[in-house]
Design an enzyme around this catalytic site. Structure first.
Site, PDB file in Angstrom:
ATOM      1  N   HIS A 195       0.830  -1.209   0.000  1.00  0.00           N
ATOM      2  CA  HIS A 195       0.000   0.000   0.000  1.00  0.00           C
ATOM      3  C   HIS A 195       0.860   1.252   0.000  1.00  0.00           C
ATOM      4  CE1 HIS A 195       0.202   0.968   4.408  1.00  0.00           C
ATOM      5  NE2 HIS A 195       0.200  -0.329   4.591  1.00  0.00           N
ATOM      6  N   HIS A 227       3.868   2.976  12.682  1.00  0.00           N
ATOM      7  CA  HIS A 227       2.927   4.084  12.896  1.00  0.00           C
ATOM      8  C   HIS A 227       3.494   5.183  13.796  1.00  0.00           C
ATOM      9  CE1 HIS A 227      -0.850   1.403  11.929  1.00  0.00           C
ATOM     10  NE2 HIS A 227       0.062   1.417  10.951  1.00  0.00           N
ATOM     11  N   ASP A 233       3.282  -6.324   3.716  1.00  0.00           N
ATOM     12  CA  ASP A 233       2.898  -5.215   4.599  1.00  0.00           C
ATOM     13  C   ASP A 233       3.319  -5.464   6.032  1.00  0.00           C
ATOM     14  OD1 ASP A 233       1.806  -2.830   5.472  1.00  0.00           O
ATOM     15  OD2 ASP A 233      -0.243  -3.614   5.615  1.00  0.00           O
ATOM     16  N   GLU A 265      -5.130   1.907   2.777  1.00  0.00           N
ATOM     17  CA  GLU A 265      -5.086   0.661   3.541  1.00  0.00           C
ATOM     18  C   GLU A 265      -5.224   0.919   5.026  1.00  0.00           C
ATOM     19  OE1 GLU A 265      -3.247  -2.353   6.119  1.00  0.00           O
ATOM     20  OE2 GLU A 265      -2.592  -0.294   5.812  1.00  0.00           O
TER      21      GLU A 265
END
Length: 472
Positions: free
Chosen positions: A290, A434, A364, A336
């Site tokens: 993604h 993240h 991923d 995504e």
């Protein structure tokens, strides 16, 4: 990204499964497993050529350099942002310039959320600025913020036991990190569970295997009929500190300010390129990652690496002058991180041709040094994949594990299409996931070379075999 717990699956061999019996192809086949084993073994020289080009030859470090150029130029690529759309346009041009075929953009609608300005300050028992990252889709606070006493809990069960203490407070979750798939429920559901017991806001200990005072963001979900409250992640260090304070019966007061806002859905694109199949062009092996990311760091690891080794797989095959029997299709997904939004719309558009999809692949979970391939499919298909992975013996990466998955390919897997995902060092992955730390500094060009070689060998061989992978 989302990740499921995996377990090793070994000991299944082609001959032990069904020696001498036919394998599936539209219900009819005259080929035996032994013949298929021999067919796969015949790709040994091709696999070595791909490995040599990717790891030792002119293509070494190419995926790393391509990725660095994009993320240094564009930065993070949040769903709905101008950065994401700029990245999509750059990739559209890159894929055309690379000489790939049928390069095009498929329009989709995606969420648009922005975090705005945000801050948190502990006012009691002392002044302390708390590092936070608002969670995706969270509402904001009133302009003056929310100032309230804190209730610290370590689990949803504890929250329920202490529900009478939660009303009018900010709930802080200090849940232990077990693994991502078990611990992430506090990020996704923490606000809803806190709101059910009357909390004004929730702060979630970051879902991370290691912290150096780094908050880790991600998507969270509201629930119909439950009040929406602001929610953000905090560092492991601050969550543990407040837990210790609470254990001493010390009153904690926090002021939380969040400018988060959700806007109407906006236009975006899945980015597609192909090497058209020579014999069965209507049949597809899909490789993907993604292109979107969160709005912190550079989105280099999640999922720039996965997207760029998927592009690299097609580049390697093209550079060697190879053209598989069925079409190799690269898809760079959009949105995504918001739950596979772009991928779901791709599935809705293309599922009419689901019988033509031999294998769907997504990278991923990072592009560190791979340890194997995760796979979901029938036992016969798994046995074939074990022989395909044996072609990677020169890299000592031959394991086939269970639970091939990915947010963007799960729609296909759940409908019965075989699915594969790259597996590597997940413990390290969640150091940076993240967070502001997801930058090119995390990436290793040599490890990306190896990951790209694995991805290219698997996708090419499955696309070039005479028959599609058998389904259950």
């Amino acid at each position: 990204m989302k990740f499921l717990i995996f377990a090793f699956f070994g000991g299944v061999h082609l001959l032990s499964l069904c020696s001498g019996k036919a394998i599936y192809k539209n219900g009819i086949s005259k080929r035996t497993f032994q013949e298929i084993k021999e067919e796969i073994a015949s790709y040994g020289d091709v696999a070595k050529a791909i490995i040599n080009l990717a790891v030792y030859g002119k293509a070494q470090n190419r995926s790393y350099e391509r990725l660095a150029l994009l993320v240094d130029t564009v930065g993070p690529r949040l769903s709905g942002s101008k950065n994401l759309e700029k990245a999509i346009q750059i990739m559209y041009q890159n894929l055309q310039q690379d000489g790939l075929e049928n390069v095009h953009l498929e329009p989709v609608r995606i969420p648009h959320w922005e975090r705005g300005e945000e801050s948190a300050v502990m006012l009691k028992p002392r002044i302390h600025k708390i590092a936070i990252l608002g969670l995706g889709s969270s509402i904001g606070t009133p302009p003056e913020g929310i100032t309230a006493e804190v209730l610290v809990v370590t689990s949803f069960d504890e929250l329920q036991r202490r529900a009478s203490e939660a009303r009018g407070k900010i709930v802080v979750y200090n849940q232990p990190y077990i693994n991502y798939s078990r611990t992430v429920q506090y990020r996704t559901q923490g606000a809803v569970e806190a709101a059910k017991v009357g909390a004004l806001a929730s702060l979630i200990r970051s879902v991370a295997s290691l912290s150096i005072y780094s908050p880790h963001t991600g998507i969270q979900e509201y629930q119909d009929g439950v009040p929406e409250i602001p929610t953000a992640c905090i560092t492991v260090e601050d969550a543990e500190m407040m837990s210790r304070m609470a254990s001493r019966a010390i009153k904690i007061v926090i002021q939380l300010k969040m400018g988060a806002k959700t806007y109407p859905d906006t236009d975006s694109f899945n980015t597609v390129a192909e090497i058209t199949g020579s014999k069965y062009p209507e049949q597809v092996v899909l490789v993907s990652g993604h292109l979107d990311s969160w709005d912190v760091g550079q989105g280099a690891m999640d999922d720039g690496g996965g997207a760029f080794i998927s592009w690299e797989a097609l580049s390697l095959i093209k550079d060697l002058g190879l053209r598989p029997k069925r079409t190799l299709r690269l898809v760079l997904w959009t949105a995504e991180e918001q739950g596979g939004v772009g991928a779901f719309q791709y599935y809705q558009l293309h599922k009419v041709n689901i019988s033509n999809y031999s294998l769907v692949m997504e990278s991923d979970t990072g592009t560190f040094l791979p340890t194997g391939l995760q796979f979901t499919g029938s036992e016969k298909a798994r046995a074939i994949m074990e022989d395909v992975m044996s072609l990677l013996q020169p890299l000592n990466i031959t394991q086939v594990l269970s639970h091939g998955e990915g947010t963007d390919i799960n729609f296909w897997i759940q409908a019965g299409v075989p699915g594969a995902s790259l597996l590597d060092d997940l413990y390290k992955y969640f150091f940076f996931h993240h967070s502001h730390g997801d930058t090119m500094t995390v990436m290793d060009p040599k490890q990306m070379n190896v990951a790209a070689a694995v991805w290219a060998v698997v996708s090419y061989v499955v696309a070039d075999m005479e028959e599609m992978l058998p389904r259950s």
